[in-house]
Design a protein around this motif. Structure first.
Motif, PDB file in Angstrom:
ATOM      1  N   VAL A 370      13.339  37.151  28.292  1.00  0.00           N
ATOM      2  CA  VAL A 370      14.308  38.208  27.958  1.00  0.00           C
ATOM      3  C   VAL A 370      13.616  39.578  27.994  1.00  0.00           C
ATOM      4  CG1 VAL A 370      16.024  36.868  26.683  1.00  0.00           C
ATOM      5  CG2 VAL A 370      13.959  37.609  25.510  1.00  0.00           C
ATOM      6  N   PRO A 371      12.980  39.920  29.127  1.00  0.00           N
ATOM      7  CA  PRO A 371      12.256  41.205  29.185  1.00  0.00           C
ATOM      8  C   PRO A 371      13.165  42.415  29.103  1.00  0.00           C
ATOM      9  CG  PRO A 371      12.420  40.245  31.374  1.00  0.00           C
ATOM     10  CD  PRO A 371      12.944  39.210  30.422  1.00  0.00           C
ATOM     11  N   GLU A 372      14.484  42.238  29.344  1.00  0.00           N
ATOM     12  CA  GLU A 372      15.400  43.378  29.271  1.00  0.00           C
ATOM     13  C   GLU A 372      15.456  43.996  27.889  1.00  0.00           C
ATOM     14  OE1 GLU A 372      17.897  39.575  28.915  1.00  0.00           O
ATOM     15  OE2 GLU A 372      16.211  40.316  30.103  1.00  0.00           O
ATOM     16  N   LEU A 373      15.052  43.248  26.861  1.00  0.00           N
ATOM     17  CA  LEU A 373      15.031  43.813  25.513  1.00  0.00           C
ATOM     18  C   LEU A 373      13.980  44.903  25.371  1.00  0.00           C
ATOM     19  CD1 LEU A 373      15.491  40.583  23.348  1.00  0.00           C
ATOM     20  CD2 LEU A 373      17.207  42.269  24.000  1.00  0.00           C
ATOM     21  N   LEU A 374      12.965  44.893  26.231  1.00  0.00           N
ATOM     22  CA  LEU A 374      11.981  45.973  26.227  1.00  0.00           C
ATOM     23  C   LEU A 374      12.616  47.284  26.656  1.00  0.00           C
ATOM     24  CD1 LEU A 374       8.987  44.064  27.880  1.00  0.00           C
ATOM     25  CD2 LEU A 374       9.172  44.743  25.483  1.00  0.00           C
TER      26      LEU A 374
END
Length: 597
Positions: A370-374
């Motif tokens: 879930v790298p989009e949370l960065l």
């Protein structure tokens, strides 16, 4: 957000179990002493589970994984500090504090220092302040959790938690809360460990969905597929390398629609309501101040001397702040004696150490899936979104519901203890002191933080909790350590030390809060002030007490003997619960007991 029906079922089951256990246990509270202190007869194992359930708040259940996702190896100091604080509490405070016979921290201050009502009132104010600082992020975390899993506004989750807590605290008292929080610890352990084992097995077996690349890669994580990110709150993003993306909204103060080129040399401001679209393989931008590339993410202390100072300051706050948290200390008053209080702390260390293994693992997996949370900065939602990212379909939704149940239990347990401890102080120091006044105080203690949680801008849960720890470490920690181990402490010295340490923390908190709204930055010792505020508080207390040695209470020797003598010698004399237990209260409890028979 798509409705997760399993999450609704989980909330209903946890709420029903909490309500049933609370109401069933409240029937056993037949006296004021029982209502407020559970007769000081809670067994060590149950008390340890209750303390662990209360202590494992939103910062532990959601925040640890989120900080690991964002900051990597440096974030491991949080679970270490959260657990290690109980070691200091066990060594210096647990047994002597129980032997003091006090009921609250202001009660200890008044008994140890023969403090005047104004000084006790200041101590009560600090208790309320720590409670509010701790409660607000809990309720904000509840709102985030509900909005992540269910199509509901942020205020809904905070309101649901506040209402359930009010019902349990008002009806059941300490005995009820002890049973509920012990149950909630084991529920939280199950809710975090089961998904960790399942997702770990899925990852090892290669059955998980696409991910952003291995954590051992030198470059930043990349989007495994074409990804659209909705920015709901303004963020300042950084990229590790030049990036081409599509934007629809306001970027760097100007309207943007179509392709946008971002340079790695400068930061990029993105307004709320903006939509960003990234192609598969594009590097993931991150919120300014986080670790952008995996190589730095894996190495502790990669941000230089400033990061090292911040880490030391954080560790000092966590290590010493635990012994100054009112909602944790009030639990030790329920032990039969000092030996039981120390044994309880040993069990707590074991239970916390077991729990913290799992959010760390989930945080590492979140960086891959879930790298989009960065990009959004909402890293506290990592553990809630990870199951569906790794296991699309019903299996992922069920695991997300299990985690959501644990998160809901975390909010309830932490908020219940905070409301109870703060309400006890408010009822005894600001209201007439009857049990019904305690219930009025409970409602106020829940409603005011709820209003603040809805009105204030959310921040990282662990950072908000860290400020509450810093305040506790800079006020009550010096009071307890010196009050227990140094007979020369005076009331004026304690007051001036708490004013100095607490004032520095509150000033730092105000500057950090203002910077969050203006987009500015503050020095590391303002974000984490304990490295300055704690030594200042100790120093001021010692110097001011030395200057006022004539004001040392005459009976301090006997009180010190009672705090340090072994329990079998029988020196412990429990203080009367302040202004509770009036004739009408005893009559009401007696009538209730007779009716139930």
């Amino acid at each position: 957000m798509e409705l997760n029906a399993w999450a609704l079922v989980a909330v209903g089951l946890v709420g029903a179990a909490t309500f049933y256990l609370g109401q069933h246990s409240s029937r056993m509270a037949n006296s004021t002493h029982d209502f407020l202190l559970a007769r000081r007869a809670v067994r060590s194992q149950r008390n340890a589970a209750a303390i662990s359930g209360e202590y494992l708040s939103a910062a532990s259940f959601l925040g640890i994984a989120g900080v690991v996702l964002k900051d990597g190896a440096d974030a491991l100091w949080y679970p270490i500090g959260f657990a290690a604080g109980f070691l200091a509490l066990m060594l210096f405070v647990a047994a002597p504090l129980r032997r003091s016979g006090a009921y609250t921290l202001p009660d200890f201050m008044e008994g140890r220092l023969a403090a005047s009502r104004p000084i006790r009132g200041f101590a009560s104010f600090v208790v309320v302040l720590i409670g509010v600082l701790y409660l607000v992020p809990q309720l904000q975390g509840a709102g985030l959790a509900f909005a992540t899993v269910l199509p509901a506004p942020v205020w809904v989750g905070a309101t649901v938690v506040a209402l359930v807590v009010m019902v349990n605290v008002v009806a059941g008292g300490m005995r009820s809360i002890t049973v509920v929080q012990a149950f909630q610890y084991w529920l939280k352990l199950f809710a975090i460990s089961l998904p960790a084992f399942v997702l770990g097995a899925v990852f090892v077996g290669g059955a998980a969905g696409p991910h952003s690349g291995g954590l051992d890669a030198q470059a930043p994580p990349v989007f495994p597929e074409r990804t659209t990110v909705e920015i709901e709150t303004p963020v300042v993003l950084q990229v590790d390398e030049a990036t081409l993306l599509h934007a629809d909204g306001v970027v760097n103060g100007a309207p943007a629609e179509g392709e946008v080129f971002w340079s790695a040399e400068v930061s990029h401001e993105v307004d709320a309501g903006t939509t960003l679209r990234f192609d598969a393989g594009a590097p993931v931008p991150s919120v300014e101040g986080s670790v952008p590339d995996n190589a730095s993410w894996l190495v502790p202390g990669s941000d230089g001397a400033g990061g090292l100072v911040g880490t030391y300051s954080l560790m000092l706050a966590l290590f010493l702040g635990t012994m100054g948290l009112p909602h944790i200390l009030v639990r030790f008053y329920t032990n039969p004696d000092g030996k039981a209080a120390r044994r309880t702390t040993v069990h707590v260390l074991l239970l916390l150490g077991l729990f913290y293994l799992f959010p760390t693992m989930l945080g590492a997996l979140s960086r891959m899936y879930v790298p989009e949370l960065l990009v959004t900065g909402e890293t506290d939602a990592a553990v809630l979104l990870l199951p569906s990212a790794m296991l699309p379909g019903v299996a992922g939704q069920v695991l997300a519901a299990v985690i959501f149940a644990g998160a809901f239990a975390a909010f309830l347990a932490a908020c219940s203890g905070l409301v109870f401890s703060v309400a006890g102080v408010v009822a005894t120091d600001l209201l007439p002191g009857r049990v019904r006044d305690f219930r009025v105080a409970s409602v106020l203690t829940a409603v005011i933080p709820l209003a603040l949680a809805v009105a204030l801008r959310p921040t990282d849960l662990t950072l908000s909790i860290g400020m509450a720890f810093a305040l506790a470490a800079s006020t009550f920690c010096p009071l307890l350590v010196l009050g227990i181990w140094w007979r020369g402490l005076t009331a004026r010295g304690a007051l001036l030390g708490m004013l100095a340490g607490g004032g520095l923390v509150l000033a730092a908190f105000g500057l950090t809060l203002a910077a969050g709204y203006t987009g500015g930055s503050v020095p590391v010792l303002v974000q984490q002030p304990a490295l300055v505020s704690v030594p200042v508080a100790f120093l001021v207390m010692i110097i001011a007490s030395k200057a006022t040695q004539r004001a040392v209470p005459p009976g301090v020797g006997a009180l010190m003997l009672g705090m340090h003598a072994p329990d079998p010698l029988g020196f412990v004399q429990d203080r009367e619960i302040p202004r509770f237990g009036r004739a009408e209260e005893r009559l009401r409890f007696s009538k209730r007991r007779h009716d139930e028979r």
